[in-house]
Design a protein around this motif. Sequence first.
Motif, short mmCIF file in Angstrom:
data_model
loop_
_atom_site.label_atom_id
_atom_site.label_comp_id
_atom_site.label_asym_id
_atom_site.label_seq_id
_atom_site.Cartn_x
_atom_site.Cartn_y
_atom_site.Cartn_z
N ARG A 193 0.83 -1.25 -0.13
CA ARG A 193 -0.07 0.00 0.08
C ARG A 193 0.74 1.29 0.12
O ARG A 193 0.64 2.22 -0.82
N LEU A 194 1.91 1.21 0.80
CA LEU A 194 2.88 2.53 0.83
C LEU A 194 3.64 2.71 -0.77
O LEU A 194 3.70 3.87 -0.90
N ALA A 195 3.84 1.66 -1.01
CA ALA A 195 4.53 1.68 -2.42
C ALA A 195 3.72 2.24 -3.49
O ALA A 195 4.01 3.24 -4.41
N TYR A 196 2.34 1.77 -3.28
CA TYR A 196 1.36 1.97 -4.39
C TYR A 196 1.14 3.56 -4.33
O TYR A 196 0.88 4.33 -5.33
N PHE A 197 1.06 4.33 -3.11
CA PHE A 197 0.93 5.62 -2.78
C PHE A 197 2.13 6.60 -2.71
O PHE A 197 2.16 7.71 -2.55
N ARG A 198 3.31 5.93 -3.10
CA ARG A 198 4.58 6.30 -3.35
C ARG A 198 4.93 7.20 -1.84
O ARG A 198 5.65 8.28 -2.07
N GLU A 199 4.73 6.49 -0.87
CA GLU A 199 4.82 7.09 0.52
C GLU A 199 6.40 6.58 0.98
O GLU A 199 6.34 5.57 1.86
N ASP A 200 7.42 6.80 0.46
CA ASP A 200 8.73 6.34 0.55
C ASP A 200 9.07 6.57 2.10
O ASP A 200 9.73 5.82 2.93
N ASP A 201 8.97 7.92 2.66
CA ASP A 201 9.25 7.96 3.86
C ASP A 201 8.38 6.90 5.11
O ASP A 201 9.00 6.43 5.98
N SER A 202 7.34 6.63 4.84
CA SER A 202 6.42 5.90 5.68
C SER A 202 6.95 4.43 5.22
O SER A 202 6.88 3.62 6.00
N LEU A 203 7.36 4.05 3.99
CA LEU A 203 8.15 2.76 3.87
C LEU A 203 9.32 2.61 4.63
O LEU A 203 9.53 1.31 5.15
N ARG A 204 10.04 3.30 4.75
CA ARG A 204 11.32 3.40 5.56
C ARG A 204 10.89 3.45 7.06
O ARG A 204 11.63 2.39 7.62
N GLN A 305 6.68 -9.77 -3.96
CA GLN A 305 5.81 -8.68 -3.79
C GLN A 305 6.33 -7.68 -2.90
O GLN A 305 6.30 -6.53 -2.98
N LEU A 306 6.85 -8.10 -1.94
CA LEU A 306 7.56 -7.32 -0.83
C LEU A 306 8.66 -6.79 -1.37
O LEU A 306 8.84 -5.43 -1.20
N ALA A 307 9.56 -7.66 -2.15
CA ALA A 307 10.78 -6.94 -2.86
C ALA A 307 10.26 -5.64 -3.92
O ALA A 307 11.01 -4.59 -3.72
N VAL A 308 9.27 -6.11 -4.50
CA VAL A 308 8.85 -4.98 -5.62
C VAL A 308 8.36 -3.77 -4.75
O VAL A 308 8.52 -2.52 -5.01
N ALA A 309 7.64 -4.06 -3.39
CA ALA A 309 7.32 -3.01 -2.73
C ALA A 309 8.37 -2.30 -1.96
O ALA A 309 8.44 -0.72 -1.89
N LEU A 310 9.62 -2.79 -1.66
CA LEU A 310 10.76 -2.01 -1.28
C LEU A 310 11.64 -1.36 -2.13
O LEU A 310 12.65 -0.41 -2.02
N ARG A 311 11.19 -1.61 -3.62
CA ARG A 311 12.12 -1.15 -4.52
C ARG A 311 12.31 0.59 -4.61
O ARG A 311 13.20 0.91 -4.64
N PRO A 312 11.03 1.13 -4.29
CA PRO A 312 11.51 2.85 -4.09
C PRO A 312 12.59 3.15 -3.28
O PRO A 312 13.23 4.25 -3.17
N ILE A 313 12.96 2.14 -2.05
CA ILE A 313 13.79 2.94 -1.25
C ILE A 313 15.17 1.76 -1.31
O ILE A 313 15.69 1.67 -0.34
N CYS A 314 15.20 1.20 -2.17
CA CYS A 314 16.37 0.40 -2.40
C CYS A 314 16.66 0.00 -3.80
O CYS A 314 15.79 -0.33 -4.55
N ASP A 315 17.96 -0.46 -4.16
CA ASP A 315 18.39 -0.71 -5.54
C ASP A 315 17.79 -2.27 -5.82
O ASP A 315 17.56 -3.15 -4.85
N ALA A 316 17.59 -2.60 -6.86
CA ALA A 316 17.09 -3.92 -7.38
C ALA A 316 17.81 -5.17 -7.15
O ALA A 316 17.48 -6.19 -6.47
N GLU A 317 19.31 -4.88 -7.28
CA GLU A 317 19.91 -6.08 -7.50
C GLU A 317 20.23 -6.72 -6.22
O GLU A 317 20.15 -8.05 -6.01
N PRO A 318 20.31 -6.02 -5.02
CA PRO A 318 20.56 -6.73 -3.95
C PRO A 318 19.04 -7.33 -3.28
O PRO A 318 19.16 -8.46 -2.73
N LEU A 319 18.21 -6.79 -3.77
CA LEU A 319 16.81 -7.70 -3.57
C LEU A 319 16.86 -8.75 -4.28
O LEU A 319 16.05 -9.80 -3.67
#
Length: 460
Positions: A193-204, A305-319
Amino acid sequence: MPPSPQAYQPESTILELGDAFYDRVAAADFPQTILRFRNDRAAAEVGLDSLNNDEWTAHFGRFQPLHDTLQQPLALRYHGHQFRVYNPEIGDGRGFLFAQMRDGAGRLMDLGTKGSGQTPYSRFGDGRLTLKGGVREILATEMLEALGVPTSRSFSLIETGEALDRNDEPSPTRSAVLVRLSHSHIRIGMFQRLAYFREDDSLRALTAYVLCHLYEEEPGDDAPIRLLDLVVQRTARLAASYMAAGFVHGVLNSDNINVTGESFDYGPWRFNPTWDPAFTAAYFDHAGLYAFGRQPEAIHWDAMQLAVALRPICDAEPLIAVLDTFGDRYQRAVSDAILWRLGLAPRDAETDRALVQTIEPVLRSTSTPIDRFFFDSFGRVLPGSYGEEWAEARAALAAYSPRTDRSHPYWAGEPCSMLIEEVEAIWAAIAENDDWSPLYVKVDAIREMGAALAAAPATR
């Protein structure tokens, strides 16, 4: 052995996240509150077993706040993929987070509800739970706990005196409110949900909250990677434990996957009579997406899907690198889980995996009842009644040492199972005669099996 006395240690850490993560709600005012089940064993682990029945009903039927924890219930906000289709219109629609506390191991625990009334996410639902649904959840959680599956616990079931209409069972039917004890109710869908709304600070913030309070780790610069690593590890173990238990959850949507890897939310569950990979629990799962043999794939997909949701606050390769470890972790975990249910001490990873790969095809091809096989073979070589097709498995089992013996009285009887016919019989006694004794007798039998199986499964 009963748990040692545990002091009540209230918490309210969820409030650190703030109002962007939940809605404050109120419980329904039920016509009746008839206590049908209280889990004193679980209550003792969080210091609540001293409540008398009136106090219990006031807290878990009328939802009077417990001391020094949440003073108003919280409906958590989340999205999720449901049968691989993204749904942004869900959330706690008939439940809420009622209280938090510590257990005897110091873990942060949640008391959450099912059937406690409408919330902003109920849409067209009535926010209620059928009594049958509550009874089924008691049976599922008790059986899974005994079989070594990390699971929520059915803490309380109170009948509420309303007549509910349902499309998939005879109606009107009786109603109830269930309380679960869980090591968190935070789902993968909450991150989505947080990724959907682009709430990066809330994701962190949510990432840090989970690491700090649920995994007891200090969040660092690699917090999203570390979180995914922990969730992949726990969910691989969850998938493995389902297989060893012969269990089919039925609805492994991303909003039904807890970030602690603890199974919960039991709707159309079933135990598989035989090792049938195509066996499904939900009548509406026409494609077999969540069939018995596809559960590891389904849970891995949810972890993605968790990895996809974390993508806005993390690079893809380590995920991606973390996701790629799921398969190996699952293979180790399923070997451990099956060896545990066999009552055998693990050897090395290669030998243990070979044993599983020897047993599984014979279980499948012979349609041997799962519970009967594990009962007969626990801690010893297979009985002579198992035919020549079991010769290779018999030799492989004989090379292992038992981790415990068969001295518990359980092993002198018959295997404890929980197939659909018995579930329906237990419910029929309640529905037709208001006879709860078969349920209580079954819970006692399940707990006896759990005691006979002894220590928790190994983890590597």
